[in-house]
Design an enzyme around this catalytic site. Structure first.
Site, short mmCIF file in Angstrom:
data_model
loop_
_atom_site.label_atom_id
_atom_site.label_comp_id
_atom_site.label_asym_id
_atom_site.label_seq_id
_atom_site.Cartn_x
_atom_site.Cartn_y
_atom_site.Cartn_z
N LYS A 19 -24.67 22.34 -23.78
CA LYS A 19 -25.39 22.46 -25.35
C LYS A 19 -24.16 23.04 -26.22
O LYS A 19 -23.74 22.62 -27.04
CB LYS A 19 -26.48 23.14 -25.47
CG LYS A 19 -27.90 22.58 -24.70
CD LYS A 19 -28.92 23.36 -24.82
CE LYS A 19 -28.83 25.13 -24.31
NZ LYS A 19 -28.80 25.06 -22.95
N ARG A 93 -36.44 28.69 -28.49
CA ARG A 93 -36.71 28.38 -27.03
C ARG A 93 -38.40 28.61 -26.77
O ARG A 93 -38.68 28.49 -25.65
CB ARG A 93 -36.05 29.50 -26.16
CG ARG A 93 -34.39 29.21 -26.14
CD ARG A 93 -33.70 29.88 -25.16
NE ARG A 93 -32.55 29.42 -24.99
CZ ARG A 93 -31.36 30.28 -24.02
NH1 ARG A 93 -31.95 31.02 -23.71
NH2 ARG A 93 -30.35 29.65 -24.32
N ARG A 132 -18.19 27.95 -14.19
CA ARG A 132 -18.01 28.66 -15.29
C ARG A 132 -17.64 30.08 -15.03
O ARG A 132 -16.53 30.71 -15.51
CB ARG A 132 -19.15 28.44 -16.40
CG ARG A 132 -18.69 29.04 -17.72
CD ARG A 132 -19.70 29.07 -18.82
NE ARG A 132 -21.07 29.60 -18.32
CZ ARG A 132 -22.22 29.21 -18.90
NH1 ARG A 132 -22.16 28.15 -19.84
NH2 ARG A 132 -23.25 29.60 -18.49
N ARG A 144 -19.39 36.29 -17.80
CA ARG A 144 -20.88 36.56 -18.44
C ARG A 144 -21.70 37.19 -17.25
O ARG A 144 -21.57 36.78 -16.04
CB ARG A 144 -21.33 35.18 -18.85
CG ARG A 144 -20.68 34.66 -20.39
CD ARG A 144 -21.21 33.29 -20.78
NE ARG A 144 -22.68 33.30 -20.55
CZ ARG A 144 -23.20 32.26 -21.09
NH1 ARG A 144 -22.56 31.33 -21.78
NH2 ARG A 144 -24.44 32.05 -21.07
N ARG A 155 -32.98 31.81 -14.93
CA ARG A 155 -32.87 30.98 -15.82
C ARG A 155 -33.36 29.74 -16.08
O ARG A 155 -34.03 29.31 -17.29
CB ARG A 155 -31.26 31.02 -16.59
CG ARG A 155 -30.97 32.44 -16.84
CD ARG A 155 -29.50 32.38 -17.22
NE ARG A 155 -29.42 32.03 -18.69
CZ ARG A 155 -28.27 31.26 -19.13
NH1 ARG A 155 -27.11 31.14 -18.39
NH2 ARG A 155 -28.23 30.76 -20.46
#
Length: 197
Positions: A19, A93, A132, A144, A155
């Site tokens: 996204k 969300r 990532r 992150r 998640r």
């Protein structure tokens, strides 16, 4: 649509679907402001602000930040924006967030234009998120806190439980369209644009 007209795009999809990457490109090519609540919150965490200290444990655990915090952030970002030309990445969300956003946009005279839903198989999502983190580490960048397999799986579960109802919400309004999120960046981007026509 000219750049003086309102345009509101909401990207939906699970964590790791791409996204942010696709929203960034669309924002650049169509002169839209990308609003990523995740980026805003991570910035607060990195700067050690009061908000950052409040949300860090929530983000680290892979949970969703409370609606009232996110809605206040969005209200602040949209204040004074005319025309309203935005892409939302990571917001809303929940149903409550969607309803609050609709009310805010209605006040601004800027209804939602399109809601692309990026669909990607779960294992591909997990692999992307872990990769990532690995790439950031290899470049010597900060990783992150949620770029690990355990948090990524959590998640995904949170997404299915809490965010999935948004699909019905926006589909019922005729604003949602699905996009196969597997393929090259250009292939996925072209699919997004086709759906907006």
């Amino acid at each position: 649509m000219t750049q003086t007209e309102n345009k509101v795009v909401i990207f939906l999809g699970p964590p790791g679907a791409g996204k942010g990457t696709q929203a960034e490109r669309l924002a650049q090519e169509q002169s839209l402001t990308k609003i990523s609540t995740g980026d805003i919150l991570r910035d607060h965490v990195a700067r050690g602000t009061e908000l950052g200290q409040q949300v860090k444990p929530i983000l680290d655990a892979g949970h969703l930040v409370p609606d009232e915090i996110l809605i206040a952030l969005i209200r602040d970002k949209l204040a004074g924006m005319r025309p309203v030309r935005v892409i939302f990445d990571g917001f809303p969300r929940t149903g409550a967030q969607a309803e609050a956003l609709d009310a805010l946009l209605e006040d601004l005279g800027a209804p939602v234009t399109a809601v692309p839903l990026l669909e990607v198989p779960d294992q591909v999502l997990i692999d992307r998120i872990v990769e990532r983190g690995n790439q950031a580490q290899a470049r010597g960048e900060a990783v992150r806190s949620d770029d690990n397999e355990e948090t990524a799986r959590r998640r995904q579960q949170v997404y299915r439980e809490q965010t999935q109802p948004l699909i019905d919400y926006y589909a019922g309004r005729g604003q949602l369209y699905t996009v196969n999120g597997v393929g090259s960046l250009d292939e996925v981007y072209d699919r997004i644009l086709k759906g907006m026509q």
